[in-house]
Design a protein around this motif. Sequence first.
Motif, PDB file in Angstrom:
ATOM      1  N   ILE A  99     -60.423  23.005 -17.449  1.00  0.00           N
ATOM      2  CA  ILE A  99     -59.961  24.153 -18.230  1.00  0.00           C
ATOM      3  C   ILE A  99     -58.517  24.529 -17.929  1.00  0.00           C
ATOM      4  O   ILE A  99     -57.892  25.256 -18.710  1.00  0.00           O
ATOM      5  CB  ILE A  99     -60.876  25.369 -17.996  1.00  0.00           C
ATOM      6  N   ASN A 100     -57.969  24.103 -16.811  1.00  0.00           N
ATOM      7  CA  ASN A 100     -56.595  24.488 -16.467  1.00  0.00           C
ATOM      8  C   ASN A 100     -55.606  23.343 -16.611  1.00  0.00           C
ATOM      9  O   ASN A 100     -54.448  23.471 -16.194  1.00  0.00           O
ATOM     10  CB  ASN A 100     -56.540  25.030 -15.044  1.00  0.00           C
ATOM     11  N   SER A 101     -56.026  22.222 -17.192  1.00  0.00           N
ATOM     12  CA  SER A 101     -55.117  21.080 -17.326  1.00  0.00           C
ATOM     13  C   SER A 101     -54.114  21.332 -18.446  1.00  0.00           C
ATOM     14  O   SER A 101     -54.439  21.919 -19.477  1.00  0.00           O
ATOM     15  CB  SER A 101     -55.919  19.809 -17.616  1.00  0.00           C
ATOM     16  N   LYS A 102     -52.879  20.907 -18.223  1.00  0.00           N
ATOM     17  CA  LYS A 102     -51.860  20.988 -19.258  1.00  0.00           C
ATOM     18  C   LYS A 102     -51.988  19.857 -20.270  1.00  0.00           C
ATOM     19  O   LYS A 102     -51.620  20.008 -21.429  1.00  0.00           O
ATOM     20  CB  LYS A 102     -50.467  20.957 -18.619  1.00  0.00           C
ATOM     21  N   ASN A 103     -52.498  18.748 -19.788  1.00  0.00           N
ATOM     22  CA  ASN A 103     -52.693  17.587 -20.659  1.00  0.00           C
ATOM     23  C   ASN A 103     -53.785  16.730 -20.047  1.00  0.00           C
ATOM     24  O   ASN A 103     -53.823  16.553 -18.819  1.00  0.00           O
ATOM     25  CB  ASN A 103     -51.394  16.793 -20.808  1.00  0.00           C
ATOM     26  N   ALA A 104     -54.667  16.199 -20.875  1.00  0.00           N
ATOM     27  CA  ALA A 104     -55.766  15.365 -20.406  1.00  0.00           C
ATOM     28  C   ALA A 104     -56.052  14.303 -21.453  1.00  0.00           C
ATOM     29  O   ALA A 104     -56.075  14.588 -22.645  1.00  0.00           O
ATOM     30  CB  ALA A 104     -57.017  16.193 -20.137  1.00  0.00           C
ATOM     31  N   THR A 147     -52.719  16.200 -16.260  1.00  0.00           N
ATOM     32  CA  THR A 147     -51.563  16.964 -15.782  1.00  0.00           C
ATOM     33  C   THR A 147     -52.051  18.361 -15.455  1.00  0.00           C
ATOM     34  O   THR A 147     -52.460  19.112 -16.345  1.00  0.00           O
ATOM     35  CB  THR A 147     -50.443  17.021 -16.834  1.00  0.00           C
ATOM     36  N   GLY A 148     -52.045  18.695 -14.170  1.00  0.00           N
ATOM     37  CA  GLY A 148     -52.568  19.984 -13.724  1.00  0.00           C
ATOM     38  C   GLY A 148     -51.494  20.861 -13.111  1.00  0.00           C
ATOM     39  O   GLY A 148     -50.409  20.386 -12.744  1.00  0.00           O
ATOM     40  N   PRO A 149     -51.763  22.161 -12.965  1.00  0.00           N
ATOM     41  CA  PRO A 149     -50.752  23.094 -12.436  1.00  0.00           C
ATOM     42  C   PRO A 149     -50.674  23.055 -10.918  1.00  0.00           C
ATOM     43  O   PRO A 149     -51.599  22.631 -10.229  1.00  0.00           O
ATOM     44  CB  PRO A 149     -51.265  24.453 -12.929  1.00  0.00           C
ATOM     45  N   CYS A 150     -49.552  23.524 -10.413  1.00  0.00           N
ATOM     46  CA  CYS A 150     -49.313  23.655  -8.972  1.00  0.00           C
ATOM     47  C   CYS A 150     -48.783  25.056  -8.686  1.00  0.00           C
ATOM     48  O   CYS A 150     -47.988  25.591  -9.469  1.00  0.00           O
ATOM     49  CB  CYS A 150     -48.308  22.621  -8.473  1.00  0.00           C
ATOM     50  N   ASN A 151     -49.232  25.612  -7.578  1.00  0.00           N
ATOM     51  CA  ASN A 151     -48.719  26.913  -7.140  1.00  0.00           C
ATOM     52  C   ASN A 151     -47.456  26.671  -6.309  1.00  0.00           C
ATOM     53  O   ASN A 151     -47.513  26.550  -5.084  1.00  0.00           O
ATOM     54  CB  ASN A 151     -49.772  27.661  -6.325  1.00  0.00           C
ATOM     55  N   MET A 152     -46.339  26.586  -6.998  1.00  0.00           N
ATOM     56  CA  MET A 152     -45.088  26.262  -6.329  1.00  0.00           C
ATOM     57  C   MET A 152     -44.499  27.498  -5.649  1.00  0.00           C
ATOM     58  O   MET A 152     -44.234  28.503  -6.303  1.00  0.00           O
ATOM     59  CB  MET A 152     -44.073  25.693  -7.326  1.00  0.00           C
ATOM     60  N   ASN A 153     -44.306  27.385  -4.345  1.00  0.00           N
ATOM     61  CA  ASN A 153     -43.586  28.400  -3.588  1.00  0.00           C
ATOM     62  C   ASN A 153     -42.528  27.669  -2.771  1.00  0.00           C
ATOM     63  O   ASN A 153     -42.856  26.935  -1.834  1.00  0.00           O
ATOM     64  CB  ASN A 153     -44.527  29.195  -2.685  1.00  0.00           C
TER      65      ASN A 153
END
Length: 493
Positions: free
Chosen positions: A119-124, A153-159
């Motif tokens: 459900i959180n993928s940007k592209n599959a 393509t999934g999200p990352c919590n970039m800090n």
Amino acid sequence: MSHPAWVMVSFLTELLSSYGGHGYNSNCANDTEIINALLKDSYNKHYLPSHPVHVRVDMWVQEVTSVSELTQDFEIDLYINEFWDDPALAFDYMNPCKTNISFDDKVLQKLWIPNTCFINSKNAAIHESPFRNVFLMVFSNGTLWTNYRMKLTGPCNMNLKRFPFDSQKCYLTFESYNYNTGEVRMEWNRPYPVMMLKDIELPDFELVNFSVVAVEQMYPAGWWDELTVSFVFRRRYGWYILQGYIPTMVTIVISWISFYLGSRAIPARTMLGVNSLLAMTFQFGNIIRNLPRVSYVKAIDVWMLSGMLFIFLSLLELALVGFMCRNEGLPPRVKKKKRTDDEDEDFSWKGVTQTSPHLELRQFWTDKRISSLRKDGDNNVNYDIPPEALALEPQISSFHTTSHRRKENMFRRVWNLMKRIKKIKAETVDFYSAIFFPLAYCLFNLCYWGYYLSDLSKVDLDADVTASIQEADAAAAAAAALLEASGSGVEPH
């Protein structure tokens, strides 16, 4: 073959052998008879096999191709496996020749499936080389096993506060898109919910850890099971050491060469300092152009800006040395002649507008009287002084004397300070700068590397992450309370 691959093969072998036990004989049902019996018209793919259907999920990670800071996502190739029971597809009563039958995606479209997705993928996308990479196996007891080979393509919590000494967390969330917990229950397949088919290493990242979690998430239509897998990537900072940190160190050290060139080489020292500052700016821009435009300060920002500050201070030291040596080689200055009495009178008139006009007028007449007494008696100069000025003469003289003493003391202090500075030679300033600047830079390096390479910076980062998680949990709790109050929610299973 790597260890995870052997684990996978052993797992599949054990799984397939657990449904064995029937030897081949001439009276067994072949695959054609079983397929015709399974795909009969009485089978309804819209009917739930049970209430609820328990779906076990695991995944095999094949490759991670990229982790991007600009788009804050990552690309991964994986196999996703699903297991569930469908009693309508059991065929062990038919005395089968094999305990399992494999199908392609065309048969899968005719069966009930849990309709799961990320459900959180940007592209599959499912790989299609050379055909659609979908696998289906039906066991004799009615257990189904589906396997999809996908690119996500999934999200990352970039800090990036610790960049380039940071670690980034990327995650994927898997759930049934159509069925809530009352119809389908999702769970990780134990004991190996996630398996790595190889060691994941990228040019700038390496996979150091992964974890799984299963939670229930509330939506307006009810509660859904969510299976989340998180990947922790640690950045390889060797490139930044070679291309960023070492060149900036060399640039800063080069700027210190001006301390040894002497006070007469002002043009050469100026060119050296300005070129060092420009080189530092170019190196900084070359590194940050591939980073997102975040509003907080990163570790690389602290390093680069501190280096620019050291070079800027060396330029200020050069300006001080140039100020102290500005009169070298010039002829001595000629002293000005002493003002005449007429010039003193004109000067006294210029101060009329500085304070109160009445006080300045009285002061003018007092000065005129004193000046007339000092002159020779043969001049017979006489001034008509108002009696009011004669009456206020003692008070005005006292005020003028006190103010004059204060100004004189202030100017005397400034003049003494200038004399002390003037006594210091430019060579002395360069000598102490050549000692102070390297010591200060070494102290900065100890503080910088001790902070960012230790757990101190990680503690601050974890505090920020915990605060953001608490805010998200509070918002989710408020939303759930609002849904329950409005009556639109469904009670959890």
